[in-house]
Design a protein around this motif. Structure first.
Motif, PDB file in Angstrom:
ATOM      1  N   ILE A  75       0.822  -1.220   0.000  1.00 41.67           N
ATOM      2  CA  ILE A  75       0.000   0.000   0.000  1.00 41.67           C
ATOM      3  C   ILE A  75       0.853   1.265   0.000  1.00 41.67           C
ATOM      4  N   ASP A  76       2.069   1.204   0.571  1.00 37.86           N
ATOM      5  CA  ASP A  76       2.946   2.372   0.542  1.00 37.86           C
ATOM      6  C   ASP A  76       3.340   2.730  -0.888  1.00 37.86           C
ATOM      7  N   ASP A  77       3.480   1.713  -1.728  1.00 34.31           N
ATOM      8  CA  ASP A  77       3.813   1.954  -3.133  1.00 34.31           C
ATOM      9  C   ASP A  77       2.645   2.619  -3.854  1.00 34.31           C
ATOM     10  N   TRP A  78       1.424   2.191  -3.537  1.00 34.29           N
ATOM     11  CA  TRP A  78       0.248   2.834  -4.119  1.00 34.29           C
ATOM     12  C   TRP A  78       0.229   4.322  -3.742  1.00 34.29           C
ATOM     13  N   LYS A  79       0.622   4.605  -2.500  1.00 34.78           N
ATOM     14  CA  LYS A  79       0.611   5.998  -2.031  1.00 34.78           C
ATOM     15  C   LYS A  79       1.669   6.827  -2.755  1.00 34.78           C
ATOM     16  N   LYS A  80       2.804   6.200  -3.107  1.00 31.95           N
ATOM     17  CA  LYS A  80       3.829   6.926  -3.867  1.00 31.95           C
ATOM     18  C   LYS A  80       3.256   7.364  -5.214  1.00 31.95           C
ATOM     19  N   ALA A  81       2.569   6.440  -5.882  1.00 30.21           N
ATOM     20  CA  ALA A  81       1.961   6.787  -7.172  1.00 30.21           C
ATOM     21  C   ALA A  81       0.933   7.895  -6.995  1.00 30.21           C
ATOM     22  N   ASP A  82       0.100   7.764  -5.985  1.00 28.82           N
ATOM     23  CA  ASP A  82      -0.928   8.775  -5.717  1.00 28.82           C
ATOM     24  C   ASP A  82      -0.288  10.146  -5.485  1.00 28.82           C
TER      25      ASP A  82
END
Length: 435
Positions: free
Chosen positions: A128-135
């Motif tokens: 989920i931290d990677d998703w937040k980077k994209a966001d």
């Protein structure tokens, strides 16, 4: 600058990718130009100019230029949403930065394309931290270009065990003030890279079916208010297999599927819609056989079931290697257990209208009757089954009608084909029922 989303969809049937730049061609943008001009049932609900796997690494800079050029010219008339796929990888900061640069260029208002772009697709996400980077990159791009925050939606491709586990975190993480994950739109399965990530093997080398991944993605989408889409079906000639896959998916709540060709787009656009005509099925072993409708009768023509009338109201029913001697009532019950009815669009609308009228009159539940005559080996038996309709039954029946209404609202380019399929009267009633 404020960008208006093309529309908000409850359903996505088709996710169609096309290479952004084709090597060795006089016009490297030929594939995206062709895709941008698809209309009607050949046009997907979501078009994905693919600047990742479908485009060679050496062509991706040119791919960005082609996206900008083609979307600027054709985006206003394209009937679906447009979501380019850029490069990304959970373990490679350099690749993530390249994806950021691609999005930054495509979304630059001076280039004229972002007005028609609804979002971006991010592949190879991790936890989920990677998703937040994209966001966060999306938020930076929106602020850099003066776009409204959240105006670009983010779709992700679930291609790893990490990403699959992250599906369980979405419900808790979305809505926190520290992120803009509310911009999420599609959760798309990528079974090829998922197989590689899981180190899975099959004797033939073909992909495992991964029903668990499809279930988990559908569940994650439902819990977070998003839309789930299945991955690509590579055997583009196997139309029946593609249909079977979509039928399995819909039983999991996953309406959408990746389409690799305009032909697959047509199949996937039509498959979730209610059928034009109803049909009766006969369950034989683990197979469901569609019966032939003829003069109001449902005729079975195969060799796996036989029926013989022996006199004095007695019958012999043979199914496979099993034989039963039954009287008429017992035979009718046995055949009722073996049959099922697939309702047409008209049938569903009729039932919903009837229930709405009963509810208006103060009734909480009513019985709906389905009846037909079965013909097996020249022997005819009348069968009928009653189904109680209450509010829960009504809501369940409404799902395919809600899908149809969503399609009708957001895809006016398909109106003519829908009216040819169902008839103008049925289409009008279907668009109004349940509202």
């Amino acid at each position: 600058m404020s960008v208006k989303r093309h529309y908000e969809r409850e359903f996505v049937r088709t996710f169609f990718t096309s290479p952004t730049a084709v090597e060795g061609e006089d016009d490297s943008a030929k594939m995206v130009k062709s895709a941008a001009q698809l209309r009607g049932m050949q046009a997907p609900d979501v078009w994905v100019p693919d600047n990742e796997d479908a485009t060679a690494p050496s062509m991706r800079d040119e791919g960005v230029e082609n996206i900008v050029e083609v979307v600027s010219e054709h985006g206003a008339d394209f009937p679906g949403e447009i979501h380019p796929r850029v490069v990304w990888h959970r373990e490679r900061p350099t690749t993530r930065y390249q994806g950021f640069q691609q999005m930054l260029e495509i979304a630059d208002p001076d280039n004229g394309a972002v007005e028609y772009i609804d979002g971006f697709v991010i592949p190879e996400v991790g936890d989920i931290d990677d998703w937040k980077k994209a966001d966060e990159f999306f938020t930076i791009i929106e602020n850099e270009h003066g776009l409204e925050e959240g105006s670009l939606s983010m779709s992700v491709i679930v291609e790893s065990g990490e990403a699959e586990l992250a599906l369980g975190d979405l419900r808790e993480e979305m809505g926190k003030p520290s992120n803009n994950l509310e911009r999420l739109f599609l959760l798309v399965d990528g079974e090829v890279d998922y197989t590689k990530d899981m180190r899975a093997m099959t004797p033939t080398g073909e992909l495992p079916p991964w029903p668990e991944l499809r279930h988990n993605t559908s569940r994650g989408a439902s819990a977070a208010g998003l839309i789930a889409v299945d991955g690509p079906y590579d055997d583009i000639r196997d139309v029946e297999g593609y249909r079977e896959r979509m039928t399995e998916n819909r039983a999991k709540g996953m309406t959408g599927i990746w389409s690799l060709t305009p032909g697959q787009v047509v199949e996937a656009n039509k498959a979730p819609l209610p059928p034009k005509t109803g049909s009766w099925l006969l369950q034989v072993g683990d197979r469901e056989i569609e019966l032939e409708s003829e003069d109001g009768r449902q005729r079975y023509e195969g060799n796996e079931v036989s029926l013989e009338e022996t006199g004095d109201g007695e019958y012999v029913l043979r199914v496979g290697g099993d034989e039963q001697q039954l009287d008429e009532d017992e035979l009718r019950e046995e055949l009722l257990d073996m049959t099922a009815y697939v309702p047409s669009m008209d049938d569903i609308v009729d039932s919903m209208e009837e229930f709405e009228a009963a509810k208006e009159a103060g009734k909480g539940a009513i019985a709906m009757t389905q009846a037909t005559t079965l013909a097996i080996d020249g022997v005819e038996i009348d069968i009928s089954k009653d189904r109680m309709w209450d509010e829960a039954t009504y809501q369940a029946a409404q799902t395919p009608i809600t899908l149809f209404q969503d399609v009708y609202e957001h895809r006016p380019d398909q109106h003519e084909e829908l009216e040819e399929m169902y008839g103008a009267d049925v289409v009008e009633r279907a668009t109004n029922v349940g509202n």
